[in-house]
Design an enzyme around this catalytic site. Structure first.
Site, PDB file in Angstrom:
ATOM      1  N   SER A 183      35.915  62.060   2.642  1.00 23.36           N
ATOM      2  CA  SER A 183      36.746  61.400   1.972  1.00 23.36           C
ATOM      3  C   SER A 183      37.239  62.004   0.721  1.00 23.36           C
ATOM      4  CB  SER A 183      36.036  60.050   1.588  1.00 23.36           C
ATOM      5  OG  SER A 183      34.746  60.603   0.831  1.00 23.36           O
ATOM      6  N   HIS A 211      37.506  57.116   7.746  1.00 23.85           N
ATOM      7  CA  HIS A 211      39.115  57.558   7.232  1.00 23.85           C
ATOM      8  C   HIS A 211      39.961  57.980   8.593  1.00 23.85           C
ATOM      9  CE1 HIS A 211      38.350  57.443   2.865  1.00 23.85           C
ATOM     10  NE2 HIS A 211      37.306  57.753   3.057  1.00 23.85           N
ATOM     11  N   LYS A 242      39.898  50.347   5.133  1.00 20.99           N
ATOM     12  CA  LYS A 242      40.806  50.892   4.897  1.00 20.99           C
ATOM     13  C   LYS A 242      42.210  51.143   5.671  1.00 20.99           C
ATOM     14  CE  LYS A 242      37.238  54.177   3.178  1.00 20.99           C
ATOM     15  NZ  LYS A 242      36.324  53.377   3.052  1.00 20.99           N
TER      16      LYS A 242
END
Length: 396
Positions: A183, A211, A242
């Site tokens: 990240s 991610h 996300k």
């Protein structure tokens, strides 16, 4: 000192944090469409968001959530195990399993809760966990909470990991734990190599696609899909907060795995379930991710364009990565904060990341793009960054 007074060591510690340039203040933030935001009532281009596919304010998600809010109210009222699991929780878990190509899936109140709970449940004291040094805090905390033997490895030095795996003998099990995309660096984990090591040494591979989901892979399932190793991963963890634009974490896997987690993972058992409206919004987001791959394509094109522009500046340190997370390592925390402040003055919100989030000497700007940004935003940003670095004696 009365029991209501705070101990002096807190103020002393805060002062030390301030003197080191590491104090974190609270700000008022309001997202806006088009990759923008209001920061204390001033509009900025938002380069600090993980809403990679620009779904958090998508009208289809808002409509789905609004309908369920009207029908079922705000909160889930209880843990999923007791009485908080609605038909929307069931529907989302079924959609996640279909999306991930697995038999089943299980929701968690956050990605942090998923990582912390799953790892601390599956690993025991007699086991050994091998954890990448760049892993998210939730993965590291889960490893430590498990009580298993804890070994740190570097994804760019897998020979050491191989030696450690070979040395680890006995009745205990072995777990390799990694983010698919780190990240703070944007670097991808070498998943095929980790799969080979897991096979060779009979280890279980646990990856967090926080991610990766929505960003990588032909169908948006993440880096494991893109690299063709989905079936070789023991446990796949993901987040809905996300690229999916919502809230929550999940695990996708076999029916046996999900049934076991349902009965064993404390962060799921003892947490109030996700709001049903969030589940409805996430269902809408998964459909968009599958039917609008052009969002991923645009995101990758923008990411490549900005990364190329940054690498044309030889005085900048930009890790060799791809995708929407683009760090610019400035090393010094005071310089990092000053450049972030300069960028804010010129209209950009960029994350200023300092220790202990990243190691000492690696303070950085963490730029994160979304598919809502424009090429003009990138060009303006590069000019603003050049100006700030020149004013701070860091020009090329």
């Amino acid at each position: 000192m009365s029991s209501s007074e705070l101990p002096e060591w807190m103020e002393t510690d805060l002062q030390q944090i301030r003197e080191a340039g590491l104090f974190r203040s609270r700000r008022t933030f309001q997202p806006q469409p088009g990759g923008r935001c209001l920061l204390e009532d001033r509009e900025l281009i938002n380069f600090s968001s993980n809403d990679y596919l620009d779904l958090a304010q998508d009208p289809r998600l808002v409509s789905a959530a609004s309908e369920v809010l009207t029908e079922l109210g705000v909160g889930a009222r209880a843990s999923a195990l007791v009485s908080g699991r609605t038909n929307w929780h069931t529907r989302l878990e079924e959609q996640l399993a279909e999306f991930e190509g697995t038999e089943s899936a299980l929701l968690f109140p956050s990605g942090y809760a998923a990582n912390l709970g799953v790892i601390s449940a599956v690993a025991q004291e007699e086991d050994t966990i091998f954890c990448d040094r760049l892993n998210h805090a939730s993965l590291i905390d889960g490893c430590r909470l498990s009580g298993a033997r804890f070994r740190v490895y570097r994804h760019d030095a897998l020979e050491k990991l191989k030696r450690e795996l070979a040395k680890s003998t006995g009745a205990g099990r072995k777990f390799i734990v990694t983010d698919s995309v780190f990240s703070m660096d944007g670097i991808s984990a070498p998943l095929p190599d980790l799969c080979e090591l897991a096979d060779e040494f009979r280890a279980s591979l646990i990856i967090d696609e926080a991610h990766g989901t929505g960003v990588y892979g032909k169908d948006g399932r993440g880096l494991a899909e893109e690299l063709g190793v989905e079936d070789r991963v023991t446990i796949r963890i993901g987040t809905l907060s996300k690229a999916v634009g919502c809230l929550g974490g999940f695990v996708a896997g076999s029916a046996t795995l999900i049934d076991w987690l349902w009965n064993r993972v404390r962060t799921q058992i003892y947490s109030t379930a996700l709001p049903p409206s969030i589940c409805a919004a996430a269902c809408a987001a998964l459909q968009i991710i599958q039917t609008e791959p052009e969002r991923r394509t645009r995101l990758q094109e923008l990411s490549q364009a900005l990364r190329s522009g940054l690498r044309e500046r030889p005085h900048l340190t930009v890790p060799d990565s791809r995708g929407p997370i683009i760090p610019v390592v400035l090393s010094d925390p005071a310089l990092t904060m000053q450049v972030a402040s300069d960028l804010q003055e010129t209209g950009f919100l960029v994350g200023a990341i300092r220790p202990p989030t990243v190691p000492q000497g690696t303070s950085r700007l963490r730029i994160s793009l979304t598919c809502a940004h424009q090429r003009e935003d990138l060009e303006r940003f590069l000019k603003a960054l050049d100006g700030s670095l020149a004013r701070n004696g860091q020009s090329r």
